[in-house]
Design a protein around this motif. Structure first.
Motif, PDB file in Angstrom:
ATOM      1  N   TYR A 226       0.826  -1.206   0.000  1.00 35.84           N
ATOM      2  CA  TYR A 226       0.000   0.000   0.000  1.00 35.84           C
ATOM      3  C   TYR A 226       0.860   1.255   0.000  1.00 35.84           C
ATOM      4  O   TYR A 226       1.934   1.294   0.611  1.00 35.84           O
ATOM      5  N   ARG A 246      -5.300   5.983   0.328  1.00 34.55           N
ATOM      6  CA  ARG A 246      -4.505   4.770   0.151  1.00 34.55           C
ATOM      7  C   ARG A 246      -4.778   4.151  -1.206  1.00 34.55           C
ATOM      8  O   ARG A 246      -5.906   4.177  -1.703  1.00 34.55           O
ATOM      9  N   ALA A 263      -8.392   6.033   3.219  1.00 33.14           N
ATOM     10  CA  ALA A 263      -7.914   4.936   4.059  1.00 33.14           C
ATOM     11  C   ALA A 263      -8.917   4.733   5.190  1.00 33.14           C
ATOM     12  O   ALA A 263      -9.432   5.691   5.753  1.00 33.14           O
ATOM     13  N   PRO A 266      -9.000   0.432  10.686  1.00 33.94           N
ATOM     14  CA  PRO A 266      -9.537  -0.917  10.909  1.00 33.94           C
ATOM     15  C   PRO A 266     -10.262  -1.071  12.242  1.00 33.94           C
ATOM     16  O   PRO A 266     -11.081  -1.968  12.392  1.00 33.94           O
ATOM     17  N   ASN A 319      -3.045  -2.090   7.386  1.00 28.59           N
ATOM     18  CA  ASN A 319      -4.096  -1.089   7.518  1.00 28.59           C
ATOM     19  C   ASN A 319      -3.695  -0.053   8.567  1.00 28.59           C
ATOM     20  O   ASN A 319      -3.283  -0.407   9.675  1.00 28.59           O
TER      21      ASN A 319
END
Length: 425
Positions: A226, A246, A263, A266, A319
């Motif tokens: 990423y 992202r 992005a 999470p 993430n």
């Protein structure tokens, strides 16, 4: 910023395209570069207890070799005290700033940028040769290489994936022309090709890669597969940006697999954000943590440097969470350079104030903070070592165990074409 044309250092980040670090250094690039192995050392000691330790507490992942995964920031183990010197001058007739600094096995490229306090970005790319011992050879400099970019711009983010190098976002002229475009160059035989519009893989080059929010002075971090674009300043709303975008890349081909999108944190399922919007910061990955140090707000007469330390976490899948403020630098700071050892982060120079219109105040101070084995930072303190002269907003490249700072603002006397070298024994 200094004015509508102020210098942003979000792009002043090294892109190492081959293994040119010294000793047990990372094989990847700098911020926005290919993630490194984290070194083969045993990891840095946490150092003595500080008042910031509690704020920095948390579990992080170490590098693949037992050292700290720095996400591509140049790393060296076993460093004592750095030594600073003046290495020469560039062949630029006018000092450039806010340019992309890209190091290959053969040369160091200073891509476009803007003349100091001038309204129009440069369309040229200077090229400085490397010496046979892997260092820099300023005598083999050309102010106008064959490398071109589709548009003249400055304050771009930079990332490298495999042999591909990307310029992300940036600004053209004035305060209303921040860019969302992404341009690609490829490395062949140690040389940089001209840049072209980057496109997604798999559709025959039809779909261009673009940011959702145009911005400049942003930070770029690459981790796993990423690329993250963090913060910046946008002409959309004439404001600093706290948002994070992202995109997924193929680490083998260097191609973009997906376009940029917000992005997602999470832990919350919501868009990841900075704690406070900043640009002209410095960002680095240490283990499973990403740190943002200092940075700027506003442009023109309202421009200010700040001292916040922001931190976000990365999970095992790459993430990124939202950032939170976890401490403060000893003073305000914009546009410094950095160097990482297995146990210490060095912050080199930078600007302490913008001092509109066009004469920012640079520092010769070197800050250092201990890096624990899990990637958490201790408190920052001034090092006994200082730069040869105060400089900020300088382009930087790490060759072997030496950090080279190109051009930038020198003290309170305006810009310079000098090259400063900081060698870590």
């Amino acid at each position: 910023m200094i004015s509508a044309r102020t210098i942003a250092s979000g792009l002043f980040r090294l892109v190492l395209l081959t293994t040119i670090g010294c000793g047990r250094s990372s094989s990847g690039g700098g911020a926005g570069g290919v993630p490194g192995s984290g070194g083969t050392g045993s990891g840095g000691a946490g150092g003595s207890a500080t008042s910031m330790d509690a704020a920095f507490a948390g579990a992080g992942d170490t590098g693949t070799g037992g050292g700290i995964d720095t996400g591509g920031i140049p790393v060296d183990a076993g460093i004592s005290s750095p030594v600073s010197s003046v290495a020469g001058v560039t062949c630029d007739t006018i000092p450039r700033a806010a340019f992309a600094t890209i190091a290959t096995a053969k040369d160091v490229y200073l891509v476009e940028g803007i003349p100091i306090d001038a309204p129009t970005p440069l369309s040229s790319t200077a090229m400085i040769g490397r010496s046979t011992d892997g260092g820099l050879d300023p005598a083999t400099c050309t102010s106008m290489s064959a490398v071109t970019v589709p548009i003249a711009e400055y304050a771009m983010g930079v990332a490298t994936v495999a042999s591909a190098v990307y310029l992300i976002g940036g600004n053209t002229t004035g305060a209303t022309t921040t860019q969302s475009a992404v341009y690609r160059s490829d490395i062949a035989d140690g040389s940089l090709s001209s840049f072209r519009v980057a496109t997604l893989s798999g559709d025959g080059g039809i779909t261009p890669v673009v940011l959702q929010t145009s911005r400049y002075g942003q930070q770029v971090i690459q981790t796993q597969n990423y690329i993250y674009v963090i913060g910046g300043w946008s002409s959309v709303g004439q404001t600093g940006v706290a948002s994070i975008e992202r995109a997924q890349v193929d680490p083998v081909t260097g191609d973009f697999v997906t376009n940029f999108a917000p992005a997602i944190d999470p832990s919350t399922g919501s868009p990841a954000m900075m704690a406070v919007p900043r640009f002209d910061t410095v960002a680095l990955q240490l283990g499973s943590w990403v740190y943002i140090l200092g940075g700027q707000t506003d442009i023109g007469s309202a421009a200010q440097c700040h001292n916040e330390i922001q931190r976000a976490s990365l999970d095992v899948n790459g993430n990124l969470s939202s950032f939170s403020q976890v401490g403060a630098l000893p003073g305000t700071l914009c546009s410094p350079a950095t160097y990482v050892t297995s146990g210490t982060l060095y912050v080199l120079g930078g600007l302490t104030a913008i001092n509109n219109p066009g004469n920012p105040i640079a520092t010769d101070a070197v800050l250092e903070a201990a890096i624990a084995a899990d990637g958490t930072l201790g408190a920052f303190a001034p090092s006994a070592v200082k730069l040869s002269y105060p400089v900020g907003s300088a382009g930087s490249a790490t060759l072997g165990n030496t950090v080279y700072l190109f051009n930038g603002f020198k003290g309170t006397t305006g810009a310079t074409t000098s090259i400063q070298a900081i060698t870590f024994p």
